[in-house]
Design an enzyme around this catalytic site. Structure first.
Site, PDB file in Angstrom:
ATOM      1  N   TYR A 162       6.737   0.122   7.649  1.00 44.43           N
ATOM      2  CA  TYR A 162       7.860  -0.786   7.393  1.00 44.43           C
ATOM      3  C   TYR A 162       9.035  -0.532   8.326  1.00 44.43           C
ATOM      4  CZ  TYR A 162       5.688  -2.244   2.963  1.00 44.43           C
ATOM      5  OH  TYR A 162       4.852  -2.752   2.010  1.00 44.43           O
ATOM      6  N   LYS A 195      -2.874   9.632   2.384  1.00 46.84           N
ATOM      7  CA  LYS A 195      -4.305   9.562   2.711  1.00 46.84           C
ATOM      8  C   LYS A 195      -4.572  10.331   4.004  1.00 46.84           C
ATOM      9  CE  LYS A 195      -8.195   6.410   2.567  1.00 46.84           C
ATOM     10  NZ  LYS A 195      -9.003   7.075   1.558  1.00 46.84           N
ATOM     11  N   ASP A 232      -6.109   5.897  -2.692  1.00 43.40           N
ATOM     12  CA  ASP A 232      -7.132   5.036  -3.313  1.00 43.40           C
ATOM     13  C   ASP A 232      -7.566   5.621  -4.663  1.00 43.40           C
ATOM     14  OD1 ASP A 232      -8.063   7.125  -1.774  1.00 43.40           O
ATOM     15  OD2 ASP A 232      -9.816   6.069  -1.004  1.00 43.40           O
ATOM     16  N   ASP A 236       5.350   1.103  -2.038  1.00 43.47           N
ATOM     17  CA  ASP A 236       5.596  -0.307  -2.357  1.00 43.47           C
ATOM     18  C   ASP A 236       4.464  -0.831  -3.251  1.00 43.47           C
ATOM     19  OD1 ASP A 236       6.679  -2.802  -2.347  1.00 43.47           O
ATOM     20  OD2 ASP A 236       6.072  -3.318  -0.314  1.00 43.47           O
TER      21      ASP A 236
END
Ligand code: NAD
Length: 357
Positions: free
Chosen positions: A124, A187, A221, A245
């Site tokens: 972002y 991750k 995940d 987000d």
């Protein structure tokens, strides 16, 4: 001495919601001197920008703002007032408590999570190159054949500085608010450089809080599955911007959705408190939408100001009105067209009546 607070009514449903929230907070026992500053679509024509300097000056001066949602104008100038505020005031933490209140319909009972999202870095950051540009070609050259020639590119910067301050915020928040555990979510099995740095930094910060606040890590995940299966196992989650987000909306969904989800954007100097939801333009001026999310953002603001008794009183009054289920807006009724639903103002007044009883 009253606390000086900048009040930004915003646009769309913003003015109705901020009016309801202001009245509730004024009945909480805390003394607030509101300084109203208009921003957004309404001032764009007169002042040439949806975010005039006077708004930023007021927030910097008062250090605290309560903000209604602001529509993002299409085309030209500042892309989003909300993003511009976060950038210009360096509001690097997005704090989103997701707590279930009995009476709110949800598939899950008893969820009480806090999402701490980094607000300034990651995908972002806005460092993007469209396909075919010289910059895109330069990056493709650096990647040595691993990127197709016709790719557009978004850069994902994660810094040690940015990671350290957001994780530190999460631990400090946990300690100050009686929370038992902080979970870092990213991750690093795939993004070894960026997410690896995030976890390494988080582990360093966690050492400072050893024996006071637990620490663990999940891949993003797997965390999504955990959250929809056993949300009660988690407490404070800390994440880089993009994952934060997505997971903060997931967590808001766990506790009943946009109408009841508060938020805050916090920096070292100033803090802006606002609901997660937007300006819902189709309901503007209809006295229809739920003021709870903004009122609960006001509860976060009261805690930030050290007014914990007033904050507890408002939270209890909101919880009581929701649990009773009578003076609540359409979204908290069993069906959306329930004729007994009340308006924004009436729900606010029911909360004020509880506070004064
Ligand atoms: P939105 O959150 O405004 O509305 C989506 C839908 O959610 C509404 O139509 C309504 O059904 C429901 N909803 C929202 N708030 C509610 C409430 N308080 N009570 C009950 N139901 C509620 O999202 P959108 O339509 O995608 O965005 C509208 C505008 O708001 C856009 O211009 C967007 O850029 C802006 N926006 C601003 C902020 C902000 O100011 N921080 C945040 C998100 C979106």
């Amino acid at each position: 001495m009253p606390h000086a607070v900048t009040l930004i009514p915003g646009d769309g449903v913003g003015p109705e919601l901020t009016e309801a929230a202001r009245r509730v907070i004024d009945s909480s026992g805390a003394e607030i001197a509101w300084e109203t500053q208009q921003a957004g679509v309404a001032v764009m024509e007169q002042e040439g920008t949806p975010l005039p300097d006077r708004v930023l000056d007021s927030i910097r001066r008062n250090k605290v703002a309560l903000k209604g949602p602001i529509t993002t104008p299409r085309g030209g100038g500042i892309r989003s007032v909300n993003v511009a505020l976060r950038k210009r005031l360096d509001l690097y933490t997005c704090l989103r408590p997701c707590k279930h209140y009995p009476g709110v319909r949800t598939r899950f009972e008893g969820v009480d999570l806090v999402v701490v999202r980094e607000n300034t870095e990651d995908l972002y950051a806005g460092v993007e190159f469209e396909e075919g540009t010289a910059e895109a070609k330069q990056v493709i050259g650096l990647a040595g054949g691993r990127i197709r020639d016709d790719a557009a590119i978004s850069i994902k910067p994660i810094s040690a500085f940015g990671s350290e301050r957001i994780v530190e915020f999460a631990f400090r928040y946990a300690l100050e608010n009686g929370r038992r555990k902080v979970t870092a979510v990213a991750k690093d099995n795939i993004m070894k450089a960026t997410d690896g740095l995030f976890y390494r930094t988080a582990r360093e910060v966690a050492k400072r809080y050893e024996s006071k606040v637990e620490y663990d890590e999940w891949l993003v995940d797997a965390m999504c599955m955990q959250l929809v299966q056993k949300p009660e196992l988690y407490d404070v989650l800390v994440l880089p911007n993009l994952y934060g987000d997505i997971l903060s909306d997931l967590c808001a969904g766990l506790v009943g959705g946009l109408g009841v989800a508060p938020g805050a954007n916090i920096g070292d100097e100033v803090a802006v408190f606002e609901a997660i939801h937007g300006s819902a333009p189709k309901y503007a001026g209809q006295n229809k939408v739920n003021p709870t999310a903004l009122i609960l953002s006001g509860v976060l603001m009261l805690r930030h100001l050290g007014e914990s008794k007033a904050a507890d009183r408002v939270e209890q009054a909101v919880a009581a009105v929701i649990a009773e289920g009578k003076s609540v807006t359409y979204d908290l009724k069993p069906t959306r067209d329930d004729p007994t639903a009340v308006g924004t103002r009436e729900m606010g007044e029911a909360i004020v009546a509880r506070l004064l009883s």
